[in-house]
Design a protein around this motif. Structure first.
Motif, PDB file in Angstrom:
ATOM      1  N   PHE A   1     100.693 -20.198  79.208  1.00  0.00           N
ATOM      2  CA  PHE A   1     102.129 -19.968  79.064  1.00  0.00           C
ATOM      3  C   PHE A   1     102.847 -21.311  78.902  1.00  0.00           C
ATOM      4  N   PRO A   2     102.538 -22.079  77.854  1.00  0.00           N
ATOM      5  CA  PRO A   2     103.175 -23.390  77.688  1.00  0.00           C
ATOM      6  C   PRO A   2     104.703 -23.281  77.648  1.00  0.00           C
ATOM      7  N   ASN A   3     105.331 -24.300  78.190  1.00  0.00           N
ATOM      8  CA  ASN A   3     106.795 -24.410  78.255  1.00  0.00           C
ATOM      9  C   ASN A   3     107.432 -23.455  79.261  1.00  0.00           C
ATOM     10  N   THR A   4     106.609 -22.779  80.059  1.00  0.00           N
ATOM     11  CA  THR A   4     107.076 -22.026  81.210  1.00  0.00           C
ATOM     12  C   THR A   4     106.345 -22.562  82.439  1.00  0.00           C
TER      13      THR A   4
ATOM     14  N   PRO B   1     110.662 -40.363  82.584  1.00  0.00           N
ATOM     15  CA  PRO B   1     109.969 -40.702  81.326  1.00  0.00           C
ATOM     16  C   PRO B   1     109.262 -39.513  80.693  1.00  0.00           C
ATOM     17  N   GLU B   2     108.987 -38.463  81.469  1.00  0.00           N
ATOM     18  CA  GLU B   2     108.300 -37.273  80.932  1.00  0.00           C
ATOM     19  C   GLU B   2     109.257 -36.293  80.269  1.00  0.00           C
ATOM     20  N   ARG B   3     110.552 -36.565  80.316  1.00  0.00           N
ATOM     21  CA  ARG B   3     111.516 -35.665  79.654  1.00  0.00           C
ATOM     22  C   ARG B   3     111.427 -35.838  78.142  1.00  0.00           C
ATOM     23  N   ARG B   4     111.616 -34.744  77.408  1.00  0.00           N
ATOM     24  CA  ARG B   4     111.662 -34.758  75.954  1.00  0.00           C
ATOM     25  C   ARG B   4     112.788 -33.823  75.518  1.00  0.00           C
ATOM     26  N   PRO B   5     113.201 -33.850  74.260  1.00  0.00           N
ATOM     27  CA  PRO B   5     114.149 -32.851  73.768  1.00  0.00           C
ATOM     28  C   PRO B   5     113.559 -31.452  73.939  1.00  0.00           C
ATOM     29  N   HIS B   6     114.340 -30.515  74.397  1.00  0.00           N
ATOM     30  CA  HIS B   6     113.839 -29.166  74.658  1.00  0.00           C
ATOM     31  C   HIS B   6     113.297 -28.537  73.374  1.00  0.00           C
ATOM     32  N   VAL B   7     112.149 -27.846  73.489  1.00  0.00           N
ATOM     33  CA  VAL B   7     111.552 -27.218  72.311  1.00  0.00           C
ATOM     34  C   VAL B   7     112.395 -26.057  71.790  1.00  0.00           C
ATOM     35  N   TRP B   8     113.321 -25.571  72.615  1.00  0.00           N
ATOM     36  CA  TRP B   8     114.202 -24.467  72.234  1.00  0.00           C
ATOM     37  C   TRP B   8     115.624 -24.956  72.427  1.00  0.00           C
ATOM     38  N   SER B   9     116.282 -25.297  71.353  1.00  0.00           N
ATOM     39  CA  SER B   9     117.617 -25.896  71.467  1.00  0.00           C
ATOM     40  C   SER B   9     118.576 -24.987  72.230  1.00  0.00           C
ATOM     41  N   GLU B  10     118.350 -23.681  72.148  1.00  0.00           N
ATOM     42  CA  GLU B  10     119.252 -22.736  72.823  1.00  0.00           C
ATOM     43  C   GLU B  10     118.977 -22.619  74.321  1.00  0.00           C
TER      44      GLU B  10
END
Length: 431
Positions: A417-420, A74-83
């Motif tokens: 370092f958000p998203n890392t 449930p904590e998954r979301r679309p990646h903030v960096w599509s690449e």
């Protein structure tokens, strides 16, 4: 928990289905296959994934990469960096945003778990620390605050054989072509030359200092193919109303608010009752003097403090940045060698001054290590304020310091370092 199936892909690579149970240090997650630990990326606990084994050369564990998410947490979301998304082939996924598919608040919980687990296992310390959010820079959108983007003020782009540039794919030296840099500040995005080619260059650095214009630094290779040392001039960064000089390519915190966050955190962490402004206070791995200035700003212009840094140019800048403090000094030396000199050469009065001291240390990602910890403990300062960018290195060093009678008194952690998978922690230890 394990796999429901195992199969060979068309190219002979083993693919397995894994139930992911835990987070590990380094931006990977833990599953098991036939009793063997498998470290797998681009997933999170509670998921079932199809993964490709990339390294089975270890007796105790394998490494794998997620190919498909079969049951999402449930904590998954679309990646903030599509690449960097799991929708792309692993070899085409941009590295550097390995938590970008996880909701931001859960990222912080996972980082907390890694830090708390490391301290318990390696130092025997239980902690209820939380990982604190840090606001994005001024001018960032509300979306940036919600998804943890637009904070990097420094980006390194690698150069492929054809001269094109981009980040490496995760855990490889394959350059990925990208059209966006969502973790970077708007100013970085405006000048990053993503569509240009730089044949023969080692890498391209894009930086956006707080008190100067954004710029692109092209680092060439020498005759042996190594990055060529170069002087790119001086830039300026502003923290808490003060301006700091440093080399254009020199070290500075990458989050737009990191320097100010750590400046205040170090000030707050020092126990005033244990602080002696006349003692031989130290700022180890001091860079251009940011944390020494934080100490001076809190305790006054007569504070005695010496910053020790192995980079001679950084020390030159530290001398200028600390010029108004009459008791401040900047030395170029390796920290282990400096401490060894102190323990061997200091007289009785000088040793007493070091024993009354507060020591701030901000080592590189590998941490201080046993040699430095042993020599620091021999000097015997009254209190230590340890700034760490790696939870495992911090936990190891806290454990080493406990062997010398130092105990962890206070700990804070920051999501710089958000998203890392990275975080920053500030700890205070005393005997």
């Amino acid at each position: 928990m394990g796999t429901s199936s195992t199969r060979e892909s068309g190219v002979g690579v083993t693919e397995v289905e894994l139930d992911v149970t835990n987070v590990a240090h380094g931006g990977v997650f833990v599953a098991r296959h036939d009793g063997r630990v498998v470290f797998v990326g681009d997933t999170l606990p509670g998921e079932r994934v199809r993964a490709r084994i990339t390294d089975d050369g270890h007796k105790s564990f394998w490494r794998a990469e997620t190919v498909e998410v079969l049951e999402a947490a449930p904590e998954r979301r679309p990646h903030v960096w599509s690449e960097a998304s799991v929708d792309r082939a692993p070899s085409e996924r941009a590295g550097g945003a390995e938590f970008g598919h996880i909701r931001l608040e859960h990222q912080r919980e996972l980082k907390r778990q890694v830090l708390a687990d490391a301290l318990q296992r390696m130092a025997g310390v239980e902690t209820d620390v939380t990982v604190e959010a840090v606001a994005p820079p001024a001018g960032a959108t509300g979306v940036a605050e919600a998804d943890g983007t637009c904070w990097r003020t420094r980006v390194r782009l690698q150069v492929a054989d054809d001269g094109s540039i981009g980040p490496y794919a995760s855990r490889t030296h394959r350059v990925v072509d990208v059209g966006s840099l969502p973790l970077a500040t708007v100013r970085i995005g405006e000048v990053a030359p993503l569509t240009r080619r730089f044949p023969g260059a080692a890498h391209v650095d894009v930086i956006a200092p707080s008190a100067d214009s954004a710029r692109v630094l092209v680092v060439e290779r020498d005759g042996k193919g190594r990055p060529k040392p170069a002087r790119h001039g001086v830039i300026h960064e502003t923290v808490a109303g003060r301006t700091f000089r440093l080399e254009t390519g020199g070290f500075w915190q990458v989050h737009a608010r990191a320097a100010e966050t750590l400046y205040h955190a170090v000030q707050d962490m020092i126990d005033e009752g244990d602080f002696d402004p006349r003692a031989s206070n130290l700022d180890l791995y001091g860079g251009v003097g940011l944390l020494a200035v934080a100490v001076g700003d809190r305790f006054g212009e007569t504070v005695r403090i010496t910053t020790v840094e192995s980079d001679a140019r950084a020390t030159e800048h530290a001398t200028e940045n600390l010029a108004e403090w009459i008791g401040a000094n900047a030395l170029t030396d390796r920290v282990d060698r400096y401490l060894q000199h102190v323990t061997r050469e200091a007289g009785a009065a000088e040793r007493r001054s070091f024993e009354a001291a507060t020591v701030v240390l901000d080592p590189p990602r590998a941490g201080a290590g046993r040699a430095v910890v042993d020599r620091l403990a021999a000097v015997g300062p009254r209190q230590l304020v340890y700034v760490a960018c790696d939870p495992v290195a911090l936990a190891r060093d806290v454990g080493l310091l406990r062997e010398h009678g130092y105990e962890l008194r206070e700990l804070r952690a920051f999501d710089l370092f958000p998203n890392t998978h990275h975080l920053e922690a500030v700890a205070r230890l005393t005997r």
